[in-house]
Design a protein around this motif. Structure first.
Motif, PDB file in Angstrom:
ATOM      1  N   GLY A 138       5.351  12.773   2.311  1.00 14.18           N
ATOM      2  CA  GLY A 138       5.062  11.802   1.266  1.00 14.18           C
ATOM      3  C   GLY A 138       3.877  10.918   1.604  1.00 14.18           C
ATOM      4  O   GLY A 138       3.290  10.289   0.725  1.00 14.18           O
ATOM      5  N   MET A 139       3.519  10.861   2.873  1.00 11.15           N
ATOM      6  CA  MET A 139       2.366  10.086   3.311  1.00 11.15           C
ATOM      7  C   MET A 139       1.091  10.927   3.272  1.00 11.15           C
ATOM      8  O   MET A 139       0.051  10.475   2.793  1.00 11.15           O
ATOM      9  N   ILE A 140       1.161  12.156   3.744  1.00  8.18           N
ATOM     10  CA  ILE A 140      -0.051  12.968   3.874  1.00  8.18           C
ATOM     11  C   ILE A 140      -0.540  13.490   2.521  1.00  8.18           C
ATOM     12  O   ILE A 140      -1.750  13.566   2.290  1.00  8.18           O
ATOM     13  N   VAL A 141       0.358  13.832   1.611  1.00  9.52           N
ATOM     14  CA  VAL A 141      -0.081  14.410   0.333  1.00  9.52           C
ATOM     15  C   VAL A 141      -0.895  13.407  -0.491  1.00  9.52           C
ATOM     16  O   VAL A 141      -2.026  13.716  -0.887  1.00  9.52           O
ATOM     17  N   PRO A 142      -0.381  12.187  -0.756  1.00  6.06           N
ATOM     18  CA  PRO A 142      -1.222  11.245  -1.521  1.00  6.06           C
ATOM     19  C   PRO A 142      -2.531  10.913  -0.809  1.00  6.06           C
ATOM     20  O   PRO A 142      -3.582  10.789  -1.446  1.00  6.06           O
ATOM     21  N   TRP A 143      -2.471  10.778   0.506  1.00  7.25           N
ATOM     22  CA  TRP A 143      -3.666  10.466   1.287  1.00  7.25           C
ATOM     23  C   TRP A 143      -4.713  11.559   1.102  1.00  7.25           C
ATOM     24  O   TRP A 143      -5.881  11.273   0.820  1.00  7.25           O
ATOM     25  N   ARG A 144      -4.309  12.805   1.234  1.00  8.16           N
ATOM     26  CA  ARG A 144      -5.254  13.910   1.118  1.00  8.16           C
ATOM     27  C   ARG A 144      -5.729  14.122  -0.316  1.00  8.16           C
ATOM     28  O   ARG A 144      -6.868  14.508  -0.536  1.00  8.16           O
ATOM     29  N   VAL A 145      -4.885  13.847  -1.295  1.00  8.66           N
ATOM     30  CA  VAL A 145      -5.305  13.950  -2.700  1.00  8.66           C
ATOM     31  C   VAL A 145      -6.400  12.920  -2.976  1.00  8.66           C
ATOM     32  O   VAL A 145      -7.430  13.235  -3.583  1.00  8.66           O
ATOM     33  N   ALA A 183      -9.649   0.379  12.383  1.00 11.75           N
ATOM     34  CA  ALA A 183      -8.284   0.035  11.973  1.00 11.75           C
ATOM     35  C   ALA A 183      -7.335   1.228  12.109  1.00 11.75           C
ATOM     36  O   ALA A 183      -6.123   1.041  12.251  1.00 11.75           O
ATOM     37  N   PHE A 184      -7.863   2.459  12.082  1.00 13.08           N
ATOM     38  CA  PHE A 184      -7.001   3.641  12.108  1.00 13.08           C
ATOM     39  C   PHE A 184      -6.116   3.667  13.349  1.00 13.08           C
ATOM     40  O   PHE A 184      -4.939   3.998  13.259  1.00 13.08           O
ATOM     41  N   VAL A 185      -6.661   3.315  14.492  1.00 19.33           N
ATOM     42  CA  VAL A 185      -5.892   3.322  15.736  1.00 19.33           C
ATOM     43  C   VAL A 185      -4.710   2.360  15.625  1.00 19.33           C
ATOM     44  O   VAL A 185      -3.574   2.716  15.960  1.00 19.33           O
ATOM     45  N   PHE A 186      -4.963   1.175  15.113  1.00 20.75           N
ATOM     46  CA  PHE A 186      -3.901   0.177  14.995  1.00 20.75           C
ATOM     47  C   PHE A 186      -2.874   0.589  13.944  1.00 20.75           C
ATOM     48  O   PHE A 186      -1.677   0.357  14.126  1.00 20.75           O
ATOM     49  N   ILE A 187      -3.334   1.196  12.872  1.00 21.43           N
ATOM     50  CA  ILE A 187      -2.413   1.677  11.840  1.00 21.43           C
ATOM     51  C   ILE A 187      -1.535   2.783  12.404  1.00 21.43           C
ATOM     52  O   ILE A 187      -0.316   2.797  12.207  1.00 21.43           O
ATOM     53  N   LEU A 188      -2.141   3.705  13.136  1.00 18.16           N
ATOM     54  CA  LEU A 188      -1.381   4.799  13.732  1.00 18.16           C
ATOM     55  C   LEU A 188      -0.329   4.272  14.710  1.00 18.16           C
ATOM     56  O   LEU A 188       0.830   4.680  14.673  1.00 18.16           O
ATOM     57  N   ILE A 189      -0.726   3.331  15.561  1.00 19.74           N
ATOM     58  CA  ILE A 189       0.223   2.734  16.512  1.00 19.74           C
ATOM     59  C   ILE A 189       1.333   2.017  15.749  1.00 19.74           C
ATOM     60  O   ILE A 189       2.521   2.147  16.086  1.00 19.74           O
ATOM     61  N   GLY A 190       0.968   1.285  14.711  1.00 23.56           N
ATOM     62  CA  GLY A 190       1.962   0.585  13.899  1.00 23.56           C
ATOM     63  C   GLY A 190       2.952   1.539  13.255  1.00 23.56           C
ATOM     64  O   GLY A 190       4.163   1.290  13.244  1.00 23.56           O
ATOM     65  N   LEU A 191       2.444   2.656  12.725  1.00 21.59           N
ATOM     66  CA  LEU A 191       3.320   3.650  12.102  1.00 21.59           C
ATOM     67  C   LEU A 191       4.267   4.279  13.122  1.00 21.59           C
ATOM     68  O   LEU A 191       5.438   4.529  12.825  1.00 21.59           O
ATOM     69  N   VAL A 192       3.772   4.528  14.329  1.00 20.09           N
ATOM     70  CA  VAL A 192       4.623   5.096  15.383  1.00 20.09           C
ATOM     71  C   VAL A 192       5.711   4.094  15.763  1.00 20.09           C
ATOM     72  O   VAL A 192       6.883   4.466  15.907  1.00 20.09           O
ATOM     73  N   PHE A 220       3.300   3.979   2.930  1.00 21.25           N
ATOM     74  CA  PHE A 220       2.512   4.056   4.166  1.00 21.25           C
ATOM     75  C   PHE A 220       1.172   4.750   3.949  1.00 21.25           C
ATOM     76  O   PHE A 220       0.198   4.467   4.648  1.00 21.25           O
ATOM     77  N   SER A 221       1.104   5.664   2.976  1.00 22.08           N
ATOM     78  CA  SER A 221      -0.153   6.376   2.725  1.00 22.08           C
ATOM     79  C   SER A 221      -1.256   5.425   2.271  1.00 22.08           C
ATOM     80  O   SER A 221      -2.436   5.711   2.467  1.00 22.08           O
ATOM     81  N   ILE A 222      -0.882   4.299   1.704  1.00 25.43           N
ATOM     82  CA  ILE A 222      -1.877   3.321   1.250  1.00 25.43           C
ATOM     83  C   ILE A 222      -2.737   2.873   2.425  1.00 25.43           C
ATOM     84  O   ILE A 222      -3.962   2.735   2.294  1.00 25.43           O
TER      85      ILE A 222
END
Length: 158
Positions: free
Chosen positions: A131-138, A93-102, A69-71
């Protein structure tokens, strides 16, 4: 209980969306990129309690799902230089990705909620989020440093 946790998931999604929109209005620095996963890591203390402990297989499943999901978050996080400062770009796209993840989270909770204990499920969702936030922030930190090196030379525009 299911209505409460579902409502909380929706509230958290709204909070994340608002924070992300505010994030685009202020300059970014390495500290602002690194601190969220550091603060979130304190949540791992939940695993000290037996009801939240997960098996190795559950741990791996949650972390791998989070990394996948971090991708989506990595692809929508780009930086730009404005007024000699580095900002994160707004992504439609962030809004749609966030809604999709929820939605995915809620469906997964409904499906897994009948087979896993609530504490284990909570632990797995924490691991998924971590596992999603760490790769994203790195990756964000890497991109930030790249933009900073490309546009700035000892604090001055190149």
């Amino acid at each position: 209980m299911i209505y409460f946790t579902t409502g909380m998931a929706i509230v958290m999604a709204i909070v994340v969306f608002k924070l992300r929109m505010k994030e685009t209005e202020r300059p970014v620095n390495a500290k602002k990129i690194i601190l969220p996963p550091v603060f979130m890591s304190t949540g791992a203390l939940m695993f000290l309690f037996p009801m939240f402990q997960v098996t190795r297989a559950e741990l791996l499943e949650a972390l791998i799902a989070g990394m996948i999901f971090s991708i989506l978050l990595i692809k929508t996080s780009k930086f730009e230089v404005r007024d000699e400062q580095i900002y994160i770009q707004r992504s439609k796209a962030f809004v749609f990705i966030l809604i999709g993840l929820v939605v995915i989270r809620l469906v997964a909770k409904l499906i897994l909620g009948s087979t896993l204990e609530i504490g284990v499920l909570g632990g797995m969702f924490f691991l998924l989020a971590f596992g999603m936030i760490v790769p994203w922030r790195v990756v964000m930190l890497y991109q930030y440093k790249k933009v900073k090196a490309a546009y700035f030379n000892e604090g001055k525009m190149v």
